[in-house]
Design an enzyme around this catalytic site. Structure first.
Site: not given
Length: 467
Positions: A245, A319
């Site tokens: 990130k 996920r």
């Protein structure tokens, strides 16, 4: 938490708090009537009364008088009081039990302070003066359980990741469960996670190894109770892994376990409220770090159910760990219903803003019930579609699916998860945006909001015990 109680009379030694429009006798009633009273929920007018008792009266706007308006009023009231102040709130005759619950929730939620904050907790007391004590006592008990759960979810989420690794989080759950009869907790680690290929892959780059927590509440005296499984994403810090990130996107990633915090807190509240529903919370816990052993884009991951996913973005790790937990639930727990909460995608904030979660479910009745529970609890959500023609985007040349395909990010994450929950009725809440508040806002305090705990408690409280 600071105490809120019930009493039968206003005490002139205490600060009085009066809802706008309330009628009081004598000179105080005349002074209030002469005021330009606030109408909007959360508006406050302070009436100083030097050298008299009470020395001040706070008039609070309650709008149309529904639960939401009283919740906002409660939040404004607690901010108008000093930390050590004792106050009494005059509840007008005919005020509903729901309104009193909203008031108490607003007082407690807006009065939250992180348990390790430098300033001390509030030491004051608030008493409610009203006629219908039994109903108001029920309302206070429900509000207290909800606020306790939300405070815990906020505390867990606000805790710095230098403290909050997967083992620490699991220890907190064990300690909380030990204080409540009827609860069991299991923590899996090391070789016990052999089948949890997604969880192991995401946690592989960290010196803090992953954990899998299963917390269960089973009511006594209920034959064949309905079984609800709550699954929450528990990434205790998210660097993005090798798909790192940017700095601004990483600085709040201690909150990436907000889903796990919410489902754990709601399950503990089910025990506190003695709900006649069997509830199991699953928290897959990992730190998504950068290192020589970190999983890579292009890796193929084998999940708990034996299916495979091609990792196409190691910053779409949530996920991947949730897939294992959902597959575990389908295989081991025989749930009637699976609810999944996760700070899953930034696309949630782009689509719906900072206060609203994305709701996905193929079941219209469940989606409507969750939205209604969220409205009652003060947690907004908006249902988004699960388009069948988008499933094509998930195709992989080397695995059963890709983890982060092209297409609308929040929708594609939900479609990815839909492969894993088996035959159970299912809903997914992408609550990344509303899990954090940049500034105080009504009952929210700056920092973690504990989003989802209130909605789950409301929803679980509506379910019948029998399956």
């Amino acid at each position: 938490m600071f105490p809120i109680g019930l009493t039968e009379a206003l005490d002139e030694q205490r600060t009085w708090i009066v809802p706008a429009g309330a009628v009081l006798p004598g000179d105080i009633g005349a002074e209030i009537t002469a005021l330009s009273a606030p109408d909007k929920p959360g508006e406050i007018t302070v009436l100083p009364r030097p050298l008299r008792r009470p020395s001040r009266v706070i008039v609070a706007g309650t709008g149309d008088g529904d639960e939401a308006a009283w919740r906002v009023a409660g939040a404004a009231i607690v901010r108008a009081l000093d930390d050590d102040e004792h106050a009494r709130i005059a509840i007008p005759d005919g005020t509903s039990e729901d309104a009193v619950r909203g008031l108490a929730e607003g007082l407690w939620l807006a009065g939250y302070r992180y348990r390790d904050a430098p300033e001390p907790p509030r030491s004051g007391r608030i008493d409610l003066v009203g006629a219908d004590h039994p109903a108001y006592a029920r309302a206070l008990a429900q509000a207290h359980a909800t606020a306790t759960a939300t405070w815990l979810a906020r505390d867990l989420t606000n805790t710095p990741s230098s403290v909050k690794n997967p083992a620490w989080f699991a220890d907190q759950v064990v300690a909380e469960a030990a204080t409540r009869p009827g609860m069991t907790v299991t923590v899996l680690a090391g070789d016990q996670l052999e089948r949890f290929g997604g969880l192991r892959a995401v946690g592989a780059g960290s010196v803090s190894p992953p954990r899998f927590v299963e917390l269960s509440w089973t009511p006594s005296g209920v034959t064949s109770p309905r079984h609800v499984v709550l699954v929450g994403k528990g990434i205790t810090f998210d660097t993005g892994g090798i798909s790192i990130k940017p700095r601004d996107g990483m600085k709040l990633m201690k909150k990436d376990m907000g889903g796990a915090a919410a489902v754990i807190a709601a399950t503990l509240a089910a025990a506190d409220l003695q709900l006649p529903v069997r509830v199991t919370a699953l928290a897959p816990l990992a730190e998504n770090a950068i290192g020589g052993s970190a999983f890579r884009p292009g890796d193929v991951i084998t999940h708990y159910d034996g299916s495979t996913s091609e990792n196409t973005n190691s910053d779409a790790e949530g996920r991947i760990v949730l897939a294992d937990a959902l597959a575990y639930a389908a295989d081991r727990l025989q749930p009637d219903l699976v609810l999944n909460l996760a700070t899953l995608t930034g696309a949630n904030a782009v689509a719906l803003g900072k206060r609203t979660a994305a709701l996905y479910s193929p079941d219209d009745e469940l989606a409507a019930a969750l939205a209604a529970a969220g409205d009652a609890a003060g947690e907004k959500m908006w249902r988004l579609p699960l388009p069948g023609d988008y499933v094509e985007y998930l195709r992989s040349d080397i695995a059963d699916r890709v983890s982060a395909p092209q297409g609308p990010g929040s929708v594609m994450a939900a479609l990815f998860l839909r492969d894993f929950f088996g035959d159970a009725t299912w809903a997914h809440l992408d609550m990344s945006a509303p899990s954090w508040a940049e500034a105080p806002d009504a009952e929210l305090t700056k920092g973690a909001t504990g989003w989802g705990a209130r909605t789950l408690i409301r929803y679980l409280s509506t379910l019948p015990g029998q399956s």
